[in-house]
Design an enzyme around this catalytic site. Structure first.
Site, mmCIF file in Angstrom:
data_model
loop_
_atom_site.group_PDB
_atom_site.id
_atom_site.type_symbol
_atom_site.label_atom_id
_atom_site.label_comp_id
_atom_site.label_asym_id
_atom_site.label_seq_id
_atom_site.Cartn_x
_atom_site.Cartn_y
_atom_site.Cartn_z
ATOM 1 C CB SER A 103 -0.904 0.017 1.231
ATOM 2 O OG SER A 103 -1.655 1.212 1.238
ATOM 3 C CE LYS A 116 -3.042 -2.500 -0.403
ATOM 4 N NZ LYS A 116 -3.811 -2.315 -1.540
ATOM 5 C CG HIS A 129 -4.892 -1.105 3.721
ATOM 6 N ND1 HIS A 129 -5.125 -0.497 2.495
ATOM 7 C CD2 HIS A 129 -4.079 -0.267 4.400
ATOM 8 C CE1 HIS A 129 -4.473 0.652 2.449
ATOM 9 N NE2 HIS A 129 -3.824 0.806 3.593
ATOM 10 C CG ASN A 130 -7.219 -1.866 -0.777
ATOM 11 O OD1 ASN A 130 -6.247 -1.522 -0.108
ATOM 12 N ND2 ASN A 130 -7.137 -2.098 -2.068
ATOM 13 C CD GLU A 179 -7.406 2.689 -0.246
ATOM 14 O OE1 GLU A 179 -6.313 2.224 0.134
ATOM 15 O OE2 GLU A 179 -7.796 2.622 -1.434
HETATM 16 C C1 6PG Z 1 -3.173 1.307 -1.677
HETATM 17 C C2 6PG Z 1 -4.402 1.388 -2.525
HETATM 18 C C3 6PG Z 1 -4.143 0.770 -3.855
HETATM 19 C C4 6PG Z 1 -5.174 1.145 -4.894
HETATM 20 C C5 6PG Z 1 -6.538 0.660 -4.569
HETATM 21 C C6 6PG Z 1 -7.598 1.457 -5.249
HETATM 22 O O1 6PG Z 1 -3.313 0.795 -0.573
HETATM 23 O O2 6PG Z 1 -2.130 1.762 -2.116
HETATM 24 O O3 6PG Z 1 -5.444 0.715 -1.902
HETATM 25 O O4 6PG Z 1 -3.991 -0.608 -3.668
HETATM 26 O O5 6PG Z 1 -5.189 2.514 -5.047
HETATM 27 O O6 6PG Z 1 -6.587 -0.650 -4.980
HETATM 28 O O7 6PG Z 1 -8.700 0.689 -5.269
HETATM 29 P P1 6PG Z 1 -9.994 1.068 -6.044
HETATM 30 O O8 6PG Z 1 -9.599 1.299 -7.475
HETATM 31 O O9 6PG Z 1 -10.888 -0.088 -5.858
HETATM 32 O O10 6PG Z 1 -10.458 2.341 -5.402
#
Ligand code: 6PG
Length: 635
Positions: free
Chosen positions: A296, A351, A354-355, A358
């Site tokens: 990430s 991860k 995490h997303n 996010e």
């Molecule tokens: C990170 C982000 C990265 C990516 C996402 C975006 O932790 O650096 O999460 O992995 O930007 O996958 O996900 P979406 O396109 O689903 O918003």
């Protein structure tokens, strides 16, 4: 040129190190000479050193190595038994270090120690050292059952041989792959980079990256897969930075004919964790270690220091730990924001969570912005000031920081944000987490709502049509605006706590179900820097999860949620009353109220189930193992 001659006591570090220094015309240093007096006394007394005894010593040696690197170089004899010690010996920006690992059988080492005079390491400490030793998978490995001259000859020959090989390989030179390769090469690791050749579309991609970065000397570019693999030292360590899904399987299949037992493949994309579990098992049967790592931090993180979440083969992890440590962001204590997460797809699983956090953290900011702008009629510049107050007032986070920048970005004198189409895209990880939560029976309200909010946003045309049929009661909020903003601040903080509670609960449940033994405090730690959801709250979670099981019952959180509760509810009520959707905030509030309700309405659900389906129910006034059924229909 810095050589660190390492190994346990009795392996001959001083003899070999000084001879090597003589042959290379470099200065020789013995790490033992840098021990503080307290450590020497402890060792003389026959006591093994603890990690904390070693910290100052390793930091000091790290500083010395930096200095020697600025000059002609040096040879240092140092036990450097653990990966973390070796990490501290090479603080960034570190000079290039050649690690020379001297190894020998316990019998040989013991025999040598017994023959030693005037040295303060009693032979009994050998066993403790052998236990502590984390054998490096990199560097030069030399067996010490030979004469010093022959050993030094071998080191010099291997050094020459190694010059032509790369330590690490990366496949896939998209934004993330390229940034990670440059990050690693700049840290002194010789890397081979590969990108496929697609006529007219992807030609000489890797070679051009090498050409465009003349200041990065330790990088070699390939578009020929066998040549790329041959350029790597054994065991080969190859990081795939390609599209998740079928391309990963295809790339592994293409690589396999050129690999050997013990080689390591690392998948650094956002792969589905069940695919990673499958691949780990499949490759294990073929003698290849597979590590699935979440990465990430986006482009900037990859280039300057991401948070990395490796899982899968533990042996594979051990072989690559040094490289992950080297390129990851440091936490506030200078330790790398990466750690072995667990077996199977554990790294990719966390991860994915995490997303999903996010998504919810982005959505709650979008809701706060929208509420301020349209419900409380606040101009963007003022919103940016309010958010800046949050950022500097203890609510700091990376996502808030970028939102402040976004709210200030103008194009032709107008806010760029206002020109962006309100349809949020997504690549899957948020939705996968919702699936996992359903599968494992974990409540996931606000994090589910964050995914749904993106989905609903994509129905732009239908929304525009429907909007003509309804009326928003916008702009009629009553009361002191500063009070409304204070309540919003409470709602924002409370929602963020719930977002994290929900995500971490999913990790705990899945860890129990799969026996992964996830360490939630350590996961929070590696998310304190480098990653997208790094924040001051995450720093707090490191401490909370070290002692507490649930977030909502942790005393510090109880105090905070109690303080926020009224403002939280009032904000959601105001927003909804005036026609503004706050899906994540409202769902977080519902989750919170549900989670702190001792007697819920679920008794009615049980009665309904029993009514129409004879599903039975348990009673509060009877034992947990007894089930009851009632004929509910009035006679
Ligand atoms: C990170 C982000 C990265 C990516 C996402 C975006 O932790 O650096 O999460 O992995 O930007 O996958 O996900 P979406 O396109 O689903 O918003």
């Amino acid at each position: 040129m810095i050589f660190v001659v390492m190994g346990v006591s009795g392996s001959g570090k001083t003899t070999i190190g000084s001879l090597l220094a003589e042959r290379l015309n470099l200065t020789f240093y013995d790490a033992d000479d840098f021990h503080p007096e307290a450590n020497v006394v402890k060792m003389r007394g026959g006591q093994a050193l603890e990690d904390e005894d070693r910290m100052d010593w390793l930091h000091e040696l790290g500083l010395q190595i930096k200095e020697w690197g600025k000059g002609d170089g040096a040879v240092l004899a140092c036990s450097a038994l653990k990966e973390n010690y070796r990490y501290l010996l090479a603080p960034e920006p570190a000079p290039k270090i050649t690690w020379v690992f001297l190894e020998g059988s316990r019998e040989l080492l013991m025999e040598r120690l017994r023959g030693r005079k005037g040295h303060y390491m009693p032979p009994e400490l050998l066993d403790s050292q052998l236990k502590t030793l984390e054998r490096p998978s990199y560097g030069l490995h030399v067996n010490v059952d030979n004469t010093p001259d022959a050993i030094v000859d071998e080191i010099l020959k291997k050094t020459e041989d190694m010059k032509s090989l790369s330590e690490f390989g990366l496949i896939g030179m998209g934004v993330m792959g390229r940034s990670l390769a440059l990050n690693m090469a700049e840290k002194g690791v010789k890397v081979s980079i590969y990108n496929r050749h697609v006529a007219g579309k992807e030609e000489n991609v890797a070679k051009n990256i090498v050409k465009d970065n003349p200041s990065v000397s330790d990088m070699v570019g390939f578009d020929d897969l066998p040549a790329f693999v041959q350029s790597l030292e054994r065991p080969r360590k190859i990081l795939l930075m390609i599209l998740a899904g079928a391309p990963v399987d295809q790339q592994i299949e293409a690589l396999l004919p050129f690999l050997e037992e013990g080689d390591v493949i690392i998948d650094g994309g956002n792969s589905f964790y069940k695919d990673t579990t499958r691949r780990t098992k499949l490759l294990q049967e073929r003698g290849i270690h597979f590590v699935g790592t979440g990465i990430s931090g986006g482009e900037e993180g990859a280039r300057k220091g991401p948070s990395m979440m490796p899982g899968g083969s533990q042996k594979g992890y051990e072989a690559i730990a040094r490289y992950l440590n080297l390129i990851s962001a440091p936490d506030k204590n200078g330790m790398p924001c990466t750690a072995y997460i667990g077996p199977d797809g554990a790294g990719h699983f966390i991860k994915m969570v995490h997303n999903s956090i996010e998504y919810a953290e982005m959505q709650v900011l979008a809701e706060a912005y929208y509420y301020l702008r349209y419900c409380l009629q606040t101009p963007p510049e003022e919103i940016s000031r309010i958010f800046t107050g949050w950022q500097t007032g203890g609510l700091g986070s990376y996502l808030l920081e970028i939102t402040i920048d976004i709210l200030q970005k103008k194009e032709d004198g107008e806010l760029l944000l206002d020109k962006i189409l309100d349809q949020a895209a997504q690549k899957g990880t948020g939705g996968w987490s919702v699936g996992a939560a359903l599968e494992h029976g974990v409540p996931y309200g606000p994090l589910t709502e964050a995914v749904s909010a993106r989905s609903l946003s994509s129905f732009k045309k239908a929304r525009v049509e429907a909007a003509k049929l309804y009326r928003h009661v916008a702009g009629n909020t009553e009361g002191d605006k500063s009070i409304l903003i204070k309540r919003l601040t409470d709602a924002y903080q409370a929602t963020r706590i719930i977002n994290h509670e929900v995500g971490f609960n999913l990790m705990r449940q899945v860890s129990d179900d799969f026996e992964w033994n996830l360490d939630l405090s350590e996961i929070a730690r590696i998310w304190t820097n480098g990653c997208i959801i790094r924040s001051e709250l995450m720093e707090e979670l490191v401490a909370v999860y070290a002692t507490e099981k649930g977030l909502l019952t942790a005393p510090s959180v109880v105090n905070r949620m109690t303080e926020y509760q009224a403002g939280f509810a009032a904000t959601v009520a105001t927003g909804l009353q005036h026609g503004f959707a706050l899906p994540v905030m409202a769902s977080a509030l519902n989750y919170f109220l549900g989670a702190i309700t001792a007697d819920s309405s679920a008794n009615l659900i049980q009665a309904q189930r029993d009514y129409f389906g004879a599903h039975t129910y348990k009673r509060k006034d009877r034992g947990a193992d007894e089930s009851f059924h009632t004929e509910w229909k009035p006679l």
